[in-house]
Write a protein that holds these residues in place. Structure first.
Motif, PDB file in Angstrom:
ATOM      1  N   ALA A 149       0.829  -1.204   0.000  1.00 47.32           N
ATOM      2  CA  ALA A 149       0.000   0.000   0.000  1.00 47.32           C
ATOM      3  C   ALA A 149       0.862   1.253   0.000  1.00 47.32           C
ATOM      4  O   ALA A 149       0.557   2.232  -0.699  1.00 47.32           O
ATOM      5  CB  ALA A 149      -0.914  -0.014   1.232  1.00 47.32           C
ATOM      6  N   TYR A 150       1.950   1.233   0.765  1.00 49.20           N
ATOM      7  CA  TYR A 150       2.828   2.405   0.838  1.00 49.20           C
ATOM      8  C   TYR A 150       3.448   2.710  -0.526  1.00 49.20           C
ATOM      9  O   TYR A 150       3.524   3.858  -0.953  1.00 49.20           O
ATOM     10  CB  TYR A 150       3.916   2.153   1.880  1.00 49.20           C
ATOM     11  N   VAL A 151       3.899   1.656  -1.196  1.00 45.11           N
ATOM     12  CA  VAL A 151       4.507   1.851  -2.519  1.00 45.11           C
ATOM     13  C   VAL A 151       3.478   2.394  -3.511  1.00 45.11           C
ATOM     14  O   VAL A 151       3.748   3.335  -4.268  1.00 45.11           O
ATOM     15  CB  VAL A 151       5.102   0.528  -3.029  1.00 45.11           C
ATOM     16  N   LEU A 152       2.274   1.824  -3.512  1.00 41.82           N
ATOM     17  CA  LEU A 152       1.246   2.247  -4.467  1.00 41.82           C
ATOM     18  C   LEU A 152       0.831   3.699  -4.252  1.00 41.82           C
ATOM     19  O   LEU A 152       0.598   4.440  -5.209  1.00 41.82           O
ATOM     20  CB  LEU A 152       0.025   1.335  -4.348  1.00 41.82           C
ATOM     21  N   VAL A 153       0.722   4.120  -2.988  1.00 41.84           N
ATOM     22  CA  VAL A 153       0.233   5.474  -2.695  1.00 41.84           C
ATOM     23  C   VAL A 153       1.348   6.505  -2.783  1.00 41.84           C
ATOM     24  O   VAL A 153       1.152   7.604  -3.317  1.00 41.84           O
ATOM     25  CB  VAL A 153      -0.419   5.500  -1.294  1.00 41.84           C
ATOM     26  N   ALA A 206      -4.836 -12.797   2.053  1.00 40.77           N
ATOM     27  CA  ALA A 206      -5.212 -11.793   3.057  1.00 40.77           C
ATOM     28  C   ALA A 206      -4.479 -10.471   2.866  1.00 40.77           C
ATOM     29  O   ALA A 206      -4.992  -9.418   3.252  1.00 40.77           O
ATOM     30  CB  ALA A 206      -4.944 -12.330   4.462  1.00 40.77           C
ATOM     31  N   MET A 207      -3.275 -10.510   2.273  1.00 39.80           N
ATOM     32  CA  MET A 207      -2.506  -9.266   2.173  1.00 39.80           C
ATOM     33  C   MET A 207      -3.184  -8.228   1.267  1.00 39.80           C
ATOM     34  O   MET A 207      -3.016  -7.025   1.462  1.00 39.80           O
ATOM     35  CB  MET A 207      -1.083  -9.540   1.670  1.00 39.80           C
ATOM     36  N   CYS A 208      -3.981  -8.682   0.298  1.00 40.25           N
ATOM     37  CA  CYS A 208      -4.657  -7.711  -0.567  1.00 40.25           C
ATOM     38  C   CYS A 208      -5.723  -6.938   0.216  1.00 40.25           C
ATOM     39  O   CYS A 208      -5.931  -5.745  -0.016  1.00 40.25           O
ATOM     40  CB  CYS A 208      -5.261  -8.403  -1.777  1.00 40.25           C
ATOM     41  N   TYR A 209      -6.400  -7.615   1.168  1.00 38.23           N
ATOM     42  CA  TYR A 209      -7.390  -6.915   1.997  1.00 38.23           C
ATOM     43  C   TYR A 209      -6.695  -5.875   2.885  1.00 38.23           C
ATOM     44  O   TYR A 209      -7.198  -4.763   3.063  1.00 38.23           O
ATOM     45  CB  TYR A 209      -8.157  -7.922   2.862  1.00 38.23           C
ATOM     46  N   VAL A 210      -5.539  -6.270   3.453  1.00 36.72           N
ATOM     47  CA  VAL A 210      -4.788  -5.317   4.272  1.00 36.72           C
ATOM     48  C   VAL A 210      -4.349  -4.126   3.434  1.00 36.72           C
ATOM     49  O   VAL A 210      -4.413  -2.967   3.871  1.00 36.72           O
ATOM     50  CB  VAL A 210      -3.556  -6.020   4.900  1.00 36.72           C
ATOM     51  N   SER A 211      -3.912  -4.402   2.208  1.00 39.66           N
ATOM     52  CA  SER A 211      -3.458  -3.337   1.330  1.00 39.66           C
ATOM     53  C   SER A 211      -4.573  -2.332   1.049  1.00 39.66           C
ATOM     54  O   SER A 211      -4.339  -1.115   1.027  1.00 39.66           O
ATOM     55  CB  SER A 211      -2.945  -3.945   0.013  1.00 39.66           C
ATOM     56  N   VAL A 212      -5.797  -2.812   0.856  1.00 39.79           N
ATOM     57  CA  VAL A 212      -6.933  -1.917   0.594  1.00 39.79           C
ATOM     58  C   VAL A 212      -7.203  -1.022   1.798  1.00 39.79           C
ATOM     59  O   VAL A 212      -7.393   0.200   1.670  1.00 39.79           O
ATOM     60  CB  VAL A 212      -8.186  -2.748   0.242  1.00 39.79           C
ATOM     61  N   TYR A 239      -4.484  -6.606  -6.121  1.00 41.24           N
ATOM     62  CA  TYR A 239      -5.907  -6.683  -5.807  1.00 41.24           C
ATOM     63  C   TYR A 239      -6.621  -7.866  -6.475  1.00 41.24           C
ATOM     64  O   TYR A 239      -7.804  -8.087  -6.203  1.00 41.24           O
ATOM     65  CB  TYR A 239      -6.599  -5.380  -6.219  1.00 41.24           C
ATOM     66  N   ALA A 240      -5.952  -8.616  -7.323  1.00 45.26           N
ATOM     67  CA  ALA A 240      -6.598  -9.725  -8.029  1.00 45.26           C
ATOM     68  C   ALA A 240      -7.207 -10.771  -7.092  1.00 45.26           C
ATOM     69  O   ALA A 240      -8.315 -11.269  -7.349  1.00 45.26           O
ATOM     70  CB  ALA A 240      -5.592 -10.383  -8.985  1.00 45.26           C
ATOM     71  N   PRO A 241      -6.537 -11.147  -5.989  1.00 43.42           N
ATOM     72  CA  PRO A 241      -7.153 -12.155  -5.103  1.00 43.42           C
ATOM     73  C   PRO A 241      -8.490 -11.731  -4.516  1.00 43.42           C
ATOM     74  O   PRO A 241      -9.248 -12.581  -4.036  1.00 43.42           O
ATOM     75  CB  PRO A 241      -6.097 -12.326  -3.992  1.00 43.42           C
ATOM     76  N   LEU A 242      -8.806 -10.410  -4.543  1.00 46.82           N
ATOM     77  CA  LEU A 242     -10.098  -9.970  -4.016  1.00 46.82           C
ATOM     78  C   LEU A 242     -11.260 -10.532  -4.828  1.00 46.82           C
ATOM     79  O   LEU A 242     -12.338 -10.794  -4.284  1.00 46.82           O
ATOM     80  CB  LEU A 242     -10.177  -8.438  -4.031  1.00 46.82           C
TER      81      LEU A 242
END
Length: 272
Positions: free
Chosen positions: A83-87, A141-147, A103-106
């Motif tokens: 998330a830090y890298v993306l933002v 689970a990491m994609c949910y945390v990233s969101v 975000y694909a695993p979502l």
């Protein structure tokens, strides 16, 4: 003062009933004296005592807690970094692909995720067990945390980081001393979300679990196929209690941090 209309009260009541009535019935029948789960024979807590003597359920619960704590911690670290890298990094070559892969695993069906991970573990010769379940749960689970963390970082005042850098902090020190404490409520919420998802997962764990690493959802599903027992009601009630305590604790921590941040901002405004 605006009062709730009868329509809003009815809608609210039906909504809550639809959400929570099955859980209330389950909790009530966990205190049923009778072995028949649909026949009420009086109040009793004996099924909780029976549950504590059931080694199969206790072993599965221990495996589930180990997997949930480890995978949610790993997912929180990796999800926060992503998330830090993306933002913070803005637009960079491959950002769209990187964001889509995070975000694909979502939206990916759990069956596909579980099957692909199973093939991966077989291909690299990794025996199925607690380690493979942890890796699988960390992956989805990491994609949910990233969101969750991304939404907090988007509203974060970057001038605070820039001030820390101007005062001589490195980028890592600025993140550790300034950014992380402020986004801590979102990080904690992401950890709790990942913990709950791991605690509840059945499909992916079915593909990645080994003979000696049965998780609680798999154990409950196997037991329910032979009929619902009062022990399962008691176990489910305990799980609802654990999740409820976690949600209440996270809400209190978030509220306290928000109040502290508001007080700090007011103190800074008065100092100016």
């Amino acid at each position: 003062m605006n009062r709730l209309s009868w329509f809003n009260v009815t809608s609210l009541t039906l909504g809550f009933a639809f959400l929570y009535l099955p859980m209330v019935i389950l909790i009530i029948f966990s205190f049923n004296e009778s072995k028949l789960v649909t026949v009420w024979a009086g109040f009793s807590t004996k099924w909780y005592g029976e549950l504590l003597q059931n080694d199969a359920f206790l072993d599965a619960a221990w495996v589930t807690l180990r997997v949930a704590v480890t995978s949610s911690t790993l997912a929180t670290i990796l999800g926060t970094m992503a998330a830090y890298v993306l933002v913070r990094e803005g637009r960079f070559p491959g950002r769209t692909v990187f964001s889509g892969m995070i975000y694909a695993p979502l939206v990916m069906p759990e069956v596909i995720t579980g099957l692909s991970l199973l093939l991966l573990f077989i291909g690299i010769g990794l025996d199925r067990g607690v380690t493979t379940i942890v890796l699988a749960h960390t992956t989805f689970a990491m994609c949910y945390v990233s969101v969750v963390v991304s939404s907090r970082l988007m509203s974060f005042d970057e001038s605070l980081e820039e001030a820390a850098l101007d005062l001589g902090c490195s980028h890592f020190e600025a993140f550790r001393l300034v950014t992380l404490p402020i986004i801590a409520p979102a990080v904690i919420s992401g950890w709790l979300l990942a913990f709950t998802l791991s605690l509840d997962d059945l499909v992916i764990a079915s593909f990645t679990a080994g003979p000696s690493s049965t998780t609680l959802p798999i154990k409950i599903f196997s037991a329910v196929r032979l009929g619902v027992s009062p022990e399962i009601n008691a176990l489910s009630t305990l799980m609802i209690g654990i999740v409820t305590v976690g949600v209440v604790a996270a809400s209190l921590i978030t509220k306290r941090n928000a109040l502290r941040q508001q007080q700090d901002e007011q103190a800074a405004a008065r100092a100016q």
